[in-house]
Design an enzyme around this catalytic site. Structure first.
Site, PDB file in Angstrom:
ATOM      1  N   SER A   1     -14.975  27.470  20.331  1.00 10.62           N
ATOM      2  CA  SER A   1     -14.992  26.424  21.295  1.00 10.62           C
ATOM      3  C   SER A   1     -15.670  26.782  22.697  1.00 10.62           C
ATOM      4  O   SER A   1     -15.548  25.728  23.594  1.00 10.62           O
ATOM      5  CB  SER A   1     -13.268  26.369  21.455  1.00 10.62           C
TER       6      SER A   1
ATOM      7  N   LYS B   1     -10.912  24.591  32.295  1.00 14.27           N
ATOM      8  CA  LYS B   1     -10.225  23.880  30.980  1.00 14.27           C
ATOM      9  C   LYS B   1      -8.702  23.452  31.121  1.00 14.27           C
ATOM     10  O   LYS B   1      -8.108  24.415  31.456  1.00 14.27           O
ATOM     11  CB  LYS B   1     -10.563  24.717  29.751  1.00 14.27           C
TER      12      LYS B   1
ATOM     13  N   SER C   1     -13.843  23.350  21.544  1.00  9.92           N
ATOM     14  CA  SER C   1     -13.075  22.395  22.043  1.00  9.92           C
ATOM     15  C   SER C   1     -12.978  22.513  23.633  1.00  9.92           C
ATOM     16  O   SER C   1     -12.500  21.435  24.388  1.00  9.92           O
ATOM     17  CB  SER C   1     -11.554  23.020  21.828  1.00  9.92           C
TER      18      SER C   1
END
Ligand SMILES: *[C@@H]1O[C@H](CO)[C@@H](O)[C@H](O)[C@H]1NC(C)=O
Ligand SMILES: *[C@@H]1O[C@H](CO)[C@@H](O)[C@H](O)[C@H]1NC(C)=O
Ligand SMILES: *[C@@H]1O[C@H](CO)[C@@H](O)[C@H](O)[C@H]1NC(C)=O
Ligand SMILES: *[C@@H]1O[C@H](CO)[C@@H](O)[C@H](O)[C@H]1NC(C)=O
Ligand SMILES: *[C@@H]1O[C@H](CO)[C@@H](O)[C@H](O)[C@H]1NC(C)=O
Ligand SMILES: *[C@@H]1O[C@H](CO)[C@@H](O)[C@H](O)[C@H]1NC(C)=O
Ligand SMILES: *[C@@H]1O[C@H](CO)[C@@H](O)[C@H](O)[C@H]1NC(C)=O
Ligand SMILES: *[C@@H]1O[C@H](CO)[C@@H](O)[C@H](O)[C@H]1NC(C)=O
Length: 546
Positions: free
Chosen positions: A211, A105, A187
């Protein structure tokens, strides 16, 4: 004679080729164990793997269905793979992750000289120079993993304001591979999308509240949101040190356990990690027993989701969740239903989490900016960031994505005060001592289960407790399509949803054992694939020797 010998020889080599093709794993689903087998047997190399994943990313990321799962691929990945291949030849593998590509990420720092940016999806951090690798990246590199690239995400890990999940200035709108333009959730959206269709072997996400759990749920995956302090947050673009976590997002709990075993552990750059019990367990030992639910006691804290606008009001979620309860009973567990959190009503109306995150974000993001060795955009604080977004509206505030209310609200805070310390203590009580811990104790439970979508992540988030999520089901083909943002749909036909197992601090090993038994019994992941255009065609056979 001669020609028949020739034909025979040809037949033999064709057969050998076929046999070889048969042994090559399908990268859509390939596990770490299958990849390690092929690497050990010399069927392919880590260089082949990186080439194949790069080609698969190229097919669907910006072309075709344009899933926008990956922001950047690593210019150093092929050379890293080559040297790990050489090391394997000479000395054997370092462990389960040797030569395995992992997508990261984009809020987790990787050293700039390698060529990758670390930006949380924002142009304000483009070409910034981080002081060093994040703590979890150091551990991954030491284990021989290959950093494949950076995954897209909801910008600033969705701490920006009311913008759609999976959208960032740099990445645009990421979308789900199970239905065109469906919500990938965030996210850690790019980690979820990419892993779901084999654009990478495994991936890392981060969770402050939902997330990892939510993209794991929406993308038919197995993910682990850990106890705060099990994995280092050093070098992670922060929201709050009291809730931020780094964890694996994978296609199976077996893969997730292997990744977690590597990234867990202490880090002098994140003192929260010294709260964990040592030694770090070998989490791969938690994915051995398909009967682990036998004799277990599982609670259903219904009040956490009955009022939830996403989960509680959705009849389909309730149907598959009830099926899961029956499956778990069938596997020999006692299910206590309901087993409510005594604090459920208070959590539902509490603003303590928002207060803590608003105050923490400003302090910690400013510290992150200050720690950068350089940032060409000139942004060195949250105040600068808000101004940068306004000054670069075409990039960072396009129509329908203008909201930066959370940045502005956080900027309005003035540091830790007595209200903040009270709120922090309330959060620990509401989620932990008087919440999850209280209900576990009251009914003598091993774990709680909840549908993963919606706000079911809040109690664990504010307590800093773990959540293990595995596939639960898929929205039916006749579901009424809804909207999740200006460019995304939810629910939508075939979009996956997950089942979460929750427990007390540092109970990951037990939660993985229980969720593994459910995962093995149901094998829900394999029941449905992405829509055809979202399934990349490149396989190892296409790159080997080329
Ligand atoms: C990092 O960002 C810079 C600036 O846009 C770009 O030139 C570079 O290619 C990026 N790195 C990668 C690996 O994409
Ligand atoms: C970590 O260190 C900081 C300052 O050095 C301190 O304020 C904080 O309480 C420590 N946190 C933990 C969990 O030990
Ligand atoms: C952890 O357990 C797995 C499964 O038994 C084993 O393959 C692996 O070598 C172990 N890892 C370590 C570091 O001992
Ligand atoms: C759910 O909503 C009802 C009606 O508004 C309310 O009375 C109840 O307290 C809510 N439950 C929770 C757990 O928030
Ligand atoms: C924090 O939680 C406590 C306990 O439920 C509650 O009394 C208080 O109103 C909450 N504070 C905020 C800001 O929501
Ligand atoms: C502490 O800061 C918060 C956020 O700015 C504010 O809402 C609250 O009123 C402050 N408390 C005190 C006692 O100043
Ligand atoms: C979808 O199909 C199922 C069973 O085939 C049916 O029970 C349900 O009512 C249908 N839902 C809608 C929204 O049409
Ligand atoms: C913005 O969102 C509205 C409402 O969803 C939509 O009608 C409009 O077309 C969108 N504008 C752009 C430029 O995407």
């Amino acid at each position: 004679m001669k020609s028949s010998l020739f034909l025979k020889g040809l037949a033999v080599s064709v057969l050998a080729l076929l046999a070889k093709a048969k042994t090559l794993p399908d990268l859509y689903e390939a596990s770490i164990a299958e990849l390690q087998d092929g690497l050990a047997g010399g069927d392919f190399t880590s260089v082949d793997l990186v080439k194949a994943y790069f080609a698969r990313i190229d097919e669907v990321n910006l072309k075709g269905p344009a899933l926008r799962a990956v922001l950047e691929t690593n210019p150093s990945a092929l050379s890293q793979a080559a040297s790990l291949d050489q090391e394997r030849k000479e000395f054997g593998p370092r462990g389960l992750l040797h030569g395995i590509p992992i997508l990261i990420k984009d809020n987790i720092a990787t050293i700039a000289s390698e060529g990758l940016n670390t930006t949380a999806g924002s142009f304000s951090l483009l070409k910034s120079i981080v002081p060093e690798d994040a703590g979890v990246i150091k551990k991954l590199r030491a284990a021989g993993a290959i950093i494949l690239g950076k995954a897209s995400l909801s910008e600033w890990a969705h701490f920006r304001g009311n913008v759609a999940s999976g959208w960032s200035g740099r990445g645009g709108q990421g979308t789900n591979a199970y239905f065109p333009n469906a919500d990938p959730c965030g996210s850690s959206s790019g980690s979820g999308i990419a892993t779901s269709i084999g654009l990478t072997a495994v991936s890392l996400g981060t969770e402050t509240d939902g997330s990892i759990t939510c993209p794991t749920s929406n993308n038919n995956l197995a993910g682990i949101k850990v106890t705060v302090g099990l994995t280092s947050r050093a070098g992670v673009i922060p929201i709050s040190e009291h809730q931020d976590t780094v964890g694996p997002i994978c296609r199976s709990l077996t893969d997730a356990a292997a990744v977690l075993s590597v990234i867990a552990g202490t880090d002098p750059n994140d003192n929260f990690t010294f709260a964990q019990p040592l030694p770090v367990p070998n989490f791969s030992l938690a994915v051995k027993n398909p009967n682990a639910l036998r004799g277990a006691r599982i609670g259903v804290p219904r009040k956490v989701f009955t009022n939830d606008t996403i989960t509680g009001n959705d009849p389909f979620v309730n149907v598959v969740f009830e099926q899961a309860i029956q499956t778990i009973k069938g596997l020999g567990a006692t299910v206590v239903d309901p087993a409510d959190l005594p604090t459920a009503e208070q959590i539902a109306v509490s603003n303590n989490e928002t207060l803590v995150l608003d105050i923490d974000f400003k302090i910690q993001l400013n510290k992150y900016f200050e720690g950068l060795l350089a940032n060409p955009s000139g942004v060195r604080s949250l105040a600068d960031l808000i101004a940068f977004n306004n000054a670069n509206a075409l990039l960072e505030e396009p129509v329908n994505f203008t909201d930066q209310s959370e940045l502005i609200e956080s900027q309005g805070t003035n540091g830790m005060n007595s209200t903040y310390f009270q709120a922090l203590a309330f959060d620990k009580e509401l989620g932990g001592t008087n919440g999850i811990d209280a209900v576990l104790k009251e009914h003598n439970l091993d774990a709680l289960i909840l549908p993963a979508p919606g706000l079911t992540t809040v109690p664990a988030a504010i307590a800093g407790y773990p959540i293990v999520t595995v596939p639960l089901g898929f929205y039916p083909d006749n579901v009424t399509i809804g909207s999740a943002g200006p460019l995304t749909l939810y629910p939508a036909p075939g979009v996956p949803l997950g089942l979460s197992f929750l427990g007390t601090a540092f109970s990951e090993f037990r939660l993985i054992e229980l969720a593994f038994a459910y995962e093995q019994k149901t094998k829900t992941r394999l029941a449905r694939k992405a829509f055809p255009a979202a399934i990349p065609k490149t396989q190892l056979i296409d790159v080997i020797g080329k």
